[in-house]
Design an enzyme around this catalytic site. Sequence first.
Site, PDB file in Angstrom:
ATOM      1  N   ASP A   1       0.800  -1.228   0.000  1.00 40.46           N
ATOM      2  CA  ASP A   1       0.000   0.000   0.000  1.00 40.46           C
ATOM      3  C   ASP A   1       0.831   1.276   0.000  1.00 40.46           C
ATOM      4  O   ASP A   1       0.270   2.380   0.028  1.00 40.46           O
ATOM      5  CB  ASP A   1      -0.950   0.003   1.212  1.00 40.46           C
ATOM      6  CG  ASP A   1      -2.114  -0.954   0.998  1.00 40.46           C
ATOM      7  OD1 ASP A   1      -2.652  -0.977  -0.120  1.00 40.46           O
ATOM      8  OD2 ASP A   1      -2.470  -1.670   1.945  1.00 40.46           O
TER       9      ASP A   1
ATOM     10  N   ASP B   1      -6.424  -4.443  -5.740  1.00 39.43           N
ATOM     11  CA  ASP B   1      -6.116  -3.085  -5.287  1.00 39.43           C
ATOM     12  C   ASP B   1      -4.679  -2.671  -5.634  1.00 39.43           C
ATOM     13  O   ASP B   1      -4.363  -1.494  -5.797  1.00 39.43           O
ATOM     14  CB  ASP B   1      -6.278  -2.949  -3.766  1.00 39.43           C
ATOM     15  CG  ASP B   1      -7.423  -3.762  -3.187  1.00 39.43           C
ATOM     16  OD1 ASP B   1      -7.779  -4.800  -3.764  1.00 39.43           O
ATOM     17  OD2 ASP B   1      -7.950  -3.363  -2.142  1.00 39.43           O
TER      18      ASP B   1
HETATM   19  N1  GLY Z   1      -7.299  -1.471  -0.392  1.00 43.30           N
HETATM   20  C1  GLY Z   1      -8.250  -1.909   0.561  1.00 43.30           C
HETATM   21  C2  GLY Z   1      -9.625  -1.479   0.249  1.00 43.30           C
HETATM   22  O1  GLY Z   1      -9.935  -1.044  -0.839  1.00 43.30           O
HETATM   23  O2  GLY Z   1     -10.432  -1.577   1.155  1.00 43.30           O
END
Ligand code: GLY
Length: 398
Positions: A114, A172
Amino acid sequence: MRKNLLTFSGLFSLLMLGSCTTEPDPKLASVKHALEVTRTQLTHLAAEFDSLPGFPRSLSPKYKVVEARDWTSGFFPGTLWEAYRLTGDEHLRAEAEKFTSRLEGIQYYKGTHDLGFMVYCSYGQQLRTLHDSHSAEVIVEAANSLISRCDSTVGLIRSWDFGDWNYPVIIDNMMNLEMLFWASKQTGDPKYRDIAIRHADRTLQNHFREDGSSYHVVSYNDDGTVESRGTFQGYSDTSAWARGQAWGLYGYTMCYRETGEERYLEQARRIASFIMNHPRTPEDLIPYWDYDAPEIPDAPRDASAAAVISSALFELSTLVPEAEGRRYYDRAERMLLTLSTEAYLAGVGTNGGFLLMHSVGHLPAHSEVDTPINYADYYYLEAIERYLSLRGVAPAQL
Ligand code: GLY
């Protein structure tokens, strides 16, 4: 590609000229109202967090305060930068700098994929606004940390270090590649871009179903073969989690912008088609949290997915032939304007200072269901910036 943007912008400028002599454009009036709400709400939210050591993430029902290592930590600083550019409010600029600086140390963190969200949505927005060398240095360092998570045999960036999966990669993760494309342009070193392309290709190969929807989590064996396909935040392993579809759409649109590779454009089109033609899309176009949620039509909506989709479709509309682009643009505009109504946009002094209501974080874990969430606000303001740019309207003209 740019031609389309100019075509839209030229067309709308003409429409604008016509409308100057008559009624104010109600769509622009709606955006103007949204920016007035933005200014007051974010000023309040920043003040609430002035003496707290972290960042606002959501309100459910109390503030969820997160530290720099949380995946959402970059969104509030980034939202403040967007709000500064859209309103010209110098106080918001000072707040943006303050909250961005709280993330300084995260560039060295190697514990999550992330990092793209955390750094490129904060320092990336600061760089976009100030063009400062410090932001650039921080982002390059973060890109180094991010690529340390790519195993050369598996060929993808590992998303998480928790759970029972051998090597989990989530859809993601496509969002975190943008920082890598930028790092190669900045440094002249192709290694970041090469890793991004390999990741995007492997994801293209393994994450998608026949209908264009995607799994949330694909885990790999050490030799690069697929261990499992399933979900973490969606309704089921075979369902289409709404935000996952949004991340995929945005990610492949961005990959096409960065590479010009047709296969990424085709994938973005397939995802857009899945989203735009889905029979369980509600009339106001704000998706349910999962396209296969059994409680539809009573399932919670996810405004965050809508904001990401709207922003992505605005960009996609500039990368395709005009008639096709018009369809994406119209859909993105309708979604943005719906988000800007009182059904989703907070009234001033409500919603804890967040902008949008009605997002879903992690429903299966009963976490952040029907709440404001910082990433919904971030992509909402990004969609507004893209919308105004496509219309050829400067925020100060509103
Ligand atoms: N990247 C985690 C979400 O979209 O909740």
